[in-house]
Scaffold this motif. Structure first.
Motif, PDB file in Angstrom:
ATOM      1  N   PHE A   1      -8.981 -20.102 -30.576  1.00  0.00           N
ATOM      2  CA  PHE A   1      -8.683 -20.853 -31.797  1.00  0.00           C
ATOM      3  C   PHE A   1      -8.758 -19.980 -33.039  1.00  0.00           C
ATOM      4  CE2 PHE A   1      -9.742 -24.704 -29.233  1.00  0.00           C
ATOM      5  CZ  PHE A   1      -8.475 -25.251 -29.309  1.00  0.00           C
ATOM      6  N   LYS A   2      -9.625 -18.990 -33.041  1.00  0.00           N
ATOM      7  CA  LYS A   2      -9.701 -18.078 -34.183  1.00  0.00           C
ATOM      8  C   LYS A   2      -8.414 -17.256 -34.293  1.00  0.00           C
ATOM      9  CE  LYS A   2     -13.608 -16.059 -34.840  1.00  0.00           C
ATOM     10  NZ  LYS A   2     -14.756 -15.123 -34.726  1.00  0.00           N
ATOM     11  N   ALA A   3      -7.886 -16.815 -33.149  1.00  0.00           N
ATOM     12  CA  ALA A   3      -6.637 -16.055 -33.150  1.00  0.00           C
ATOM     13  C   ALA A   3      -5.465 -16.936 -33.573  1.00  0.00           C
ATOM     14  CB  ALA A   3      -6.383 -15.470 -31.766  1.00  0.00           C
ATOM     15  N   ARG A   4      -5.453 -18.193 -33.152  1.00  0.00           N
ATOM     16  CA  ARG A   4      -4.376 -19.111 -33.583  1.00  0.00           C
ATOM     17  C   ARG A   4      -4.415 -19.352 -35.084  1.00  0.00           C
ATOM     18  NH1 ARG A   4      -3.620 -24.529 -30.775  1.00  0.00           N
ATOM     19  NH2 ARG A   4      -1.770 -24.489 -32.092  1.00  0.00           N
ATOM     20  N   ARG A   5      -5.615 -19.496 -35.634  1.00  0.00           N
ATOM     21  CA  ARG A   5      -5.745 -19.723 -37.065  1.00  0.00           C
ATOM     22  C   ARG A   5      -5.263 -18.514 -37.860  1.00  0.00           C
ATOM     23  NH1 ARG A   5     -11.314 -20.321 -38.054  1.00  0.00           N
ATOM     24  NH2 ARG A   5     -11.449 -21.415 -36.090  1.00  0.00           N
ATOM     25  N   ARG A   6      -5.568 -17.311 -37.354  1.00  0.00           N
ATOM     26  CA  ARG A   6      -5.139 -16.096 -38.045  1.00  0.00           C
ATOM     27  C   ARG A   6      -3.625 -15.927 -38.031  1.00  0.00           C
ATOM     28  NH1 ARG A   6      -7.706 -11.582 -35.213  1.00  0.00           N
ATOM     29  NH2 ARG A   6      -9.212 -13.054 -34.461  1.00  0.00           N
ATOM     30  N   THR A   7      -2.966 -16.318 -36.977  1.00  0.00           N
ATOM     31  CA  THR A   7      -1.510 -16.117 -36.888  1.00  0.00           C
ATOM     32  C   THR A   7      -0.746 -17.178 -37.670  1.00  0.00           C
ATOM     33  OG1 THR A   7      -1.411 -17.353 -34.816  1.00  0.00           O
ATOM     34  CG2 THR A   7      -1.621 -14.963 -34.663  1.00  0.00           C
ATOM     35  N   LYS A   8      -1.352 -18.334 -37.945  1.00  0.00           N
ATOM     36  CA  LYS A   8      -0.646 -19.389 -38.676  1.00  0.00           C
ATOM     37  C   LYS A   8      -0.600 -19.112 -40.168  1.00  0.00           C
ATOM     38  CE  LYS A   8      -0.967 -23.278 -35.655  1.00  0.00           C
ATOM     39  NZ  LYS A   8      -1.207 -24.696 -35.552  1.00  0.00           N
ATOM     40  N   VAL A   9      -1.470 -18.283 -40.682  1.00  0.00           N
ATOM     41  CA  VAL A   9      -1.516 -18.035 -42.125  1.00  0.00           C
ATOM     42  C   VAL A   9      -0.388 -17.157 -42.557  1.00  0.00           C
ATOM     43  CG1 VAL A   9      -2.866 -16.947 -43.955  1.00  0.00           C
ATOM     44  CG2 VAL A   9      -3.972 -18.343 -42.219  1.00  0.00           C
TER      45      VAL A   9
END
Length: 61
Positions: free
Chosen positions: A53-61
């Protein structure tokens, strides 16, 4: 660096469960109950889910 994908997370969780239980059977069965092996796996699975989830949050920004 490649991010952790959902399929990778599921695969690592399943393989780690198998490896932790085999390690427990071989070395720790007499001193630590089965719940200890499950607890270690649950902590590892939580770490994998949080990393995903941390990696998903980083790629959405």
């Amino acid at each position: 660096m490649k991010t952790l994908e959902f399929g990778d997370m599921v695969f690592y969780a399943i393989v780690s469960l198998i490896l932790i239980l085999l390690f427990w059977l071989r070395f720790l069965e007499t001193s630590i109950g089965l719940w200890g092996a499950w607890l270690v796996w649950a902590i590892w699975a939580c770490f994998l889910v949080r990393s995903y989830f941390k990696a998903r949050r980083r790629t959405k920004v």
